[in-house]
Design a protein around this motif. Structure first.
Motif, PDB file in Angstrom:
ATOM      1  N   ARG A 158       0.811  -1.217   0.000  1.00  0.00           N
ATOM      2  CA  ARG A 158       0.000   0.000   0.000  1.00  0.00           C
ATOM      3  C   ARG A 158       0.842   1.265   0.000  1.00  0.00           C
ATOM      4  O   ARG A 158       0.372   2.315  -0.416  1.00  0.00           O
ATOM      5  CB  ARG A 158      -0.940   0.014   1.201  1.00  0.00           C
ATOM      6  CG  ARG A 158      -2.078  -0.981   1.069  1.00  0.00           C
ATOM      7  CD  ARG A 158      -2.954  -0.931   2.277  1.00  0.00           C
ATOM      8  NE  ARG A 158      -2.261  -1.694   3.322  1.00  0.00           N
ATOM      9  CZ  ARG A 158      -2.630  -1.767   4.570  1.00  0.00           C
ATOM     10  NH1 ARG A 158      -3.671  -1.118   4.992  1.00  0.00           N
ATOM     11  NH2 ARG A 158      -1.961  -2.490   5.432  1.00  0.00           N
ATOM     12  N   ILE A 159       2.066   1.178   0.499  1.00  0.00           N
ATOM     13  CA  ILE A 159       2.862   2.400   0.670  1.00  0.00           C
ATOM     14  C   ILE A 159       4.088   2.464  -0.226  1.00  0.00           C
ATOM     15  O   ILE A 159       4.835   3.434  -0.171  1.00  0.00           O
ATOM     16  CB  ILE A 159       3.315   2.564   2.136  1.00  0.00           C
ATOM     17  CG1 ILE A 159       4.257   1.436   2.535  1.00  0.00           C
ATOM     18  CG2 ILE A 159       2.112   2.674   3.049  1.00  0.00           C
ATOM     19  CD1 ILE A 159       4.962   1.662   3.850  1.00  0.00           C
ATOM     20  N   GLU A 160       4.306   1.464  -1.065  1.00  0.00           N
ATOM     21  CA  GLU A 160       5.560   1.390  -1.819  1.00  0.00           C
ATOM     22  C   GLU A 160       5.768   2.565  -2.764  1.00  0.00           C
ATOM     23  O   GLU A 160       6.899   2.815  -3.181  1.00  0.00           O
ATOM     24  CB  GLU A 160       5.692   0.063  -2.555  1.00  0.00           C
ATOM     25  CG  GLU A 160       4.699  -0.156  -3.665  1.00  0.00           C
ATOM     26  CD  GLU A 160       4.889  -1.531  -4.298  1.00  0.00           C
ATOM     27  OE1 GLU A 160       6.037  -1.962  -4.474  1.00  0.00           O
ATOM     28  OE2 GLU A 160       3.867  -2.165  -4.587  1.00  0.00           O
ATOM     29  N   HIS A 161       4.726   3.319  -3.083  1.00  0.00           N
ATOM     30  CA  HIS A 161       4.898   4.471  -3.974  1.00  0.00           C
ATOM     31  C   HIS A 161       5.349   5.724  -3.234  1.00  0.00           C
ATOM     32  O   HIS A 161       5.868   6.649  -3.852  1.00  0.00           O
ATOM     33  CB  HIS A 161       3.606   4.732  -4.757  1.00  0.00           C
ATOM     34  CG  HIS A 161       3.222   3.563  -5.620  1.00  0.00           C
ATOM     35  ND1 HIS A 161       3.958   3.180  -6.717  1.00  0.00           N
ATOM     36  CD2 HIS A 161       2.207   2.680  -5.511  1.00  0.00           C
ATOM     37  CE1 HIS A 161       3.410   2.111  -7.260  1.00  0.00           C
ATOM     38  NE2 HIS A 161       2.345   1.783  -6.546  1.00  0.00           N
ATOM     39  N   THR A 162       5.152   5.766  -1.927  1.00  0.00           N
ATOM     40  CA  THR A 162       5.584   6.916  -1.109  1.00  0.00           C
ATOM     41  C   THR A 162       6.186   6.457   0.216  1.00  0.00           C
ATOM     42  O   THR A 162       5.781   6.924   1.283  1.00  0.00           O
ATOM     43  CB  THR A 162       4.392   7.858  -0.816  1.00  0.00           C
ATOM     44  OG1 THR A 162       3.380   7.105  -0.139  1.00  0.00           O
ATOM     45  CG2 THR A 162       3.831   8.489  -2.071  1.00  0.00           C
ATOM     46  N   PRO A 163       7.174   5.583   0.178  1.00  0.00           N
ATOM     47  CA  PRO A 163       7.696   5.046   1.446  1.00  0.00           C
ATOM     48  C   PRO A 163       8.418   6.073   2.299  1.00  0.00           C
ATOM     49  O   PRO A 163       8.344   6.019   3.528  1.00  0.00           O
ATOM     50  CB  PRO A 163       8.651   3.937   0.990  1.00  0.00           C
ATOM     51  CG  PRO A 163       9.070   4.335  -0.378  1.00  0.00           C
ATOM     52  CD  PRO A 163       7.871   5.016  -0.977  1.00  0.00           C
ATOM     53  N   GLU A 164       9.111   7.017   1.683  1.00  0.00           N
ATOM     54  CA  GLU A 164       9.865   8.022   2.449  1.00  0.00           C
ATOM     55  C   GLU A 164       8.924   8.875   3.290  1.00  0.00           C
ATOM     56  O   GLU A 164       9.150   9.084   4.481  1.00  0.00           O
ATOM     57  CB  GLU A 164      10.674   8.894   1.492  1.00  0.00           C
ATOM     58  CG  GLU A 164      11.559   9.885   2.176  1.00  0.00           C
ATOM     59  CD  GLU A 164      12.856   9.279   2.676  1.00  0.00           C
ATOM     60  OE1 GLU A 164      13.467   9.897   3.562  1.00  0.00           O
ATOM     61  OE2 GLU A 164      13.263   8.217   2.190  1.00  0.00           O
ATOM     62  N   ALA A 165       7.863   9.358   2.672  1.00  0.00           N
ATOM     63  CA  ALA A 165       6.897  10.185   3.395  1.00  0.00           C
ATOM     64  C   ALA A 165       6.221   9.379   4.501  1.00  0.00           C
ATOM     65  O   ALA A 165       6.026   9.876   5.618  1.00  0.00           O
ATOM     66  CB  ALA A 165       5.856  10.741   2.430  1.00  0.00           C
ATOM     67  N   TYR A 166       5.865   8.143   4.202  1.00  0.00           N
ATOM     68  CA  TYR A 166       5.245   7.284   5.203  1.00  0.00           C
ATOM     69  C   TYR A 166       6.188   7.066   6.382  1.00  0.00           C
ATOM     70  O   TYR A 166       5.790   7.147   7.545  1.00  0.00           O
ATOM     71  CB  TYR A 166       4.852   5.942   4.583  1.00  0.00           C
ATOM     72  CG  TYR A 166       4.126   5.040   5.542  1.00  0.00           C
ATOM     73  CD1 TYR A 166       2.742   5.043   5.614  1.00  0.00           C
ATOM     74  CD2 TYR A 166       4.827   4.191   6.398  1.00  0.00           C
ATOM     75  CE1 TYR A 166       2.071   4.224   6.510  1.00  0.00           C
ATOM     76  CE2 TYR A 166       4.171   3.377   7.294  1.00  0.00           C
ATOM     77  CZ  TYR A 166       2.795   3.393   7.344  1.00  0.00           C
ATOM     78  OH  TYR A 166       2.136   2.586   8.245  1.00  0.00           O
ATOM     79  N   ALA A 167       7.446   6.794   6.084  1.00  0.00           N
ATOM     80  CA  ALA A 167       8.432   6.540   7.140  1.00  0.00           C
ATOM     81  C   ALA A 167       8.600   7.759   8.042  1.00  0.00           C
ATOM     82  O   ALA A 167       8.631   7.631   9.272  1.00  0.00           O
ATOM     83  CB  ALA A 167       9.772   6.140   6.523  1.00  0.00           C
ATOM     84  N   ARG A 168       8.724   8.938   7.440  1.00  0.00           N
ATOM     85  CA  ARG A 168       8.890  10.156   8.256  1.00  0.00           C
ATOM     86  C   ARG A 168       7.684  10.373   9.161  1.00  0.00           C
ATOM     87  O   ARG A 168       7.823  10.676  10.344  1.00  0.00           O
ATOM     88  CB  ARG A 168       9.112  11.365   7.353  1.00  0.00           C
ATOM     89  CG  ARG A 168      10.486  11.436   6.760  1.00  0.00           C
ATOM     90  CD  ARG A 168      10.748  12.780   6.107  1.00  0.00           C
ATOM     91  NE  ARG A 168       9.819  13.083   5.041  1.00  0.00           N
ATOM     92  CZ  ARG A 168      10.054  12.878   3.741  1.00  0.00           C
ATOM     93  NH1 ARG A 168      11.198  12.360   3.360  1.00  0.00           N
ATOM     94  NH2 ARG A 168       9.144  13.204   2.851  1.00  0.00           N
ATOM     95  N   ARG A 169       6.496  10.217   8.594  1.00  0.00           N
ATOM     96  CA  ARG A 169       5.287  10.436   9.390  1.00  0.00           C
ATOM     97  C   ARG A 169       5.206   9.408  10.520  1.00  0.00           C
ATOM     98  O   ARG A 169       4.877   9.747  11.661  1.00  0.00           O
ATOM     99  CB  ARG A 169       4.053  10.350   8.510  1.00  0.00           C
ATOM    100  CG  ARG A 169       2.778  10.508   9.300  1.00  0.00           C
ATOM    101  CD  ARG A 169       1.841  11.402   8.639  1.00  0.00           C
ATOM    102  NE  ARG A 169       0.756  11.712   9.546  1.00  0.00           N
ATOM    103  CZ  ARG A 169      -0.310  12.328   9.187  1.00  0.00           C
ATOM    104  NH1 ARG A 169      -0.436  12.751   7.955  1.00  0.00           N
ATOM    105  NH2 ARG A 169      -1.257  12.589  10.044  1.00  0.00           N
ATOM    106  N   ALA A 170       5.507   8.161  10.214  1.00  0.00           N
ATOM    107  CA  ALA A 170       5.459   7.119  11.239  1.00  0.00           C
ATOM    108  C   ALA A 170       6.492   7.375  12.335  1.00  0.00           C
ATOM    109  O   ALA A 170       6.207   7.178  13.523  1.00  0.00           O
ATOM    110  CB  ALA A 170       5.675   5.747  10.603  1.00  0.00           C
ATOM    111  N   LEU A 171       7.684   7.829  11.968  1.00  0.00           N
ATOM    112  CA  LEU A 171       8.708   8.150  12.969  1.00  0.00           C
ATOM    113  C   LEU A 171       8.221   9.266  13.887  1.00  0.00           C
ATOM    114  O   LEU A 171       8.359   9.177  15.117  1.00  0.00           O
ATOM    115  CB  LEU A 171      10.016   8.561  12.301  1.00  0.00           C
ATOM    116  CG  LEU A 171      10.850   7.444  11.689  1.00  0.00           C
ATOM    117  CD1 LEU A 171      11.992   8.034  10.853  1.00  0.00           C
ATOM    118  CD2 LEU A 171      11.399   6.528  12.766  1.00  0.00           C
ATOM    119  N   VAL A 172       7.679  10.316  13.300  1.00  0.00           N
ATOM    120  CA  VAL A 172       7.194  11.442  14.108  1.00  0.00           C
ATOM    121  C   VAL A 172       6.059  10.992  15.015  1.00  0.00           C
ATOM    122  O   VAL A 172       6.042  11.308  16.213  1.00  0.00           O
ATOM    123  CB  VAL A 172       6.769  12.621  13.211  1.00  0.00           C
ATOM    124  CG1 VAL A 172       6.013  13.669  14.005  1.00  0.00           C
ATOM    125  CG2 VAL A 172       7.982  13.233  12.534  1.00  0.00           C
TER     126      VAL A 172
END
Length: 169
Positions: free
Chosen positions: A51-65
């Motif tokens: 589901r997230i492979e097209h925007t993994p960087e943005a997902y990762a940053r949001r999840a970290l925050v």
């Protein structure tokens, strides 16, 4: 040769884990907590990868925050480990750079969580305002306000010569 479903995830982890660990460290202030935080986020991403492979960087940053914020909330009930003191004590031989780094880390630790996240993502990760807003789940104006307040506080603590506004980026 066809790549397995995990190949994209593996490539992402290999290419971005160091940068994401740096973000996690700046958000948590503790190397071990940062490693744990990143591991939790990567596990979460692996499960959701299709589901997230097209925007993994943005997902990762949001999840970290988000996960860091949850940790800050739970730490309100117990003493916080001072940022940088436990694992990053400067030795006497390292000169001014280490002393400056320690002062910056200490000053970051003193910022409220939202200001800290905005400053870390906006200026230390050099993300544009709209990407920081997406990571924090807020408006561009809120990012600008939190980043400006955070920078003002850092300038008060560290002095104007160490803190710049990033050239109006």
């Amino acid at each position: 040769m066809a790549r397995g479903p995990g190949a994209g995830f593996d490539d992402f982890v290999r290419s971005r884990s160091t940068g994401l660990l740096r973000v996690a460290y700046l958000l948590t202030g503790d190397r071990h907590a940062a490693e744990d935080l990143l591991q939790e986020v990567l596990e979460q991403m692996y499960v959701r990868w299709r589901r997230i492979e097209h925007t993994p960087e943005a997902y990762a940053r949001r999840a970290l925050v988000n996960r860091a914020t949850n940790r800050w909330r739970s730490r309100a009930r117990r003493p916080e480990t001072p940022l940088g003191r436990h694992h990053e004590q400067p030795g006497p031989d390292h000169g001014d750079d280490v002393a400056i780094r320690a002062a910056v880390l200490e000053a970051l630790r003193e910022l409220p969580p939202k200001q800290r996240a905005a400053v870390v993502l906006r200026y230390l990760e050099d993300l544009p305002v709209h990407e920081v807003a997406a990571a924090l789940g807020c408006t561009d104006g809120t990012v600008k306000s939190n980043a400006a307040r955070g920078l003002d506080r850092l300038k008060q603590v560290l002095g104007s010569s160490l803190v710049t506004d990033g050239g109006g980026r």
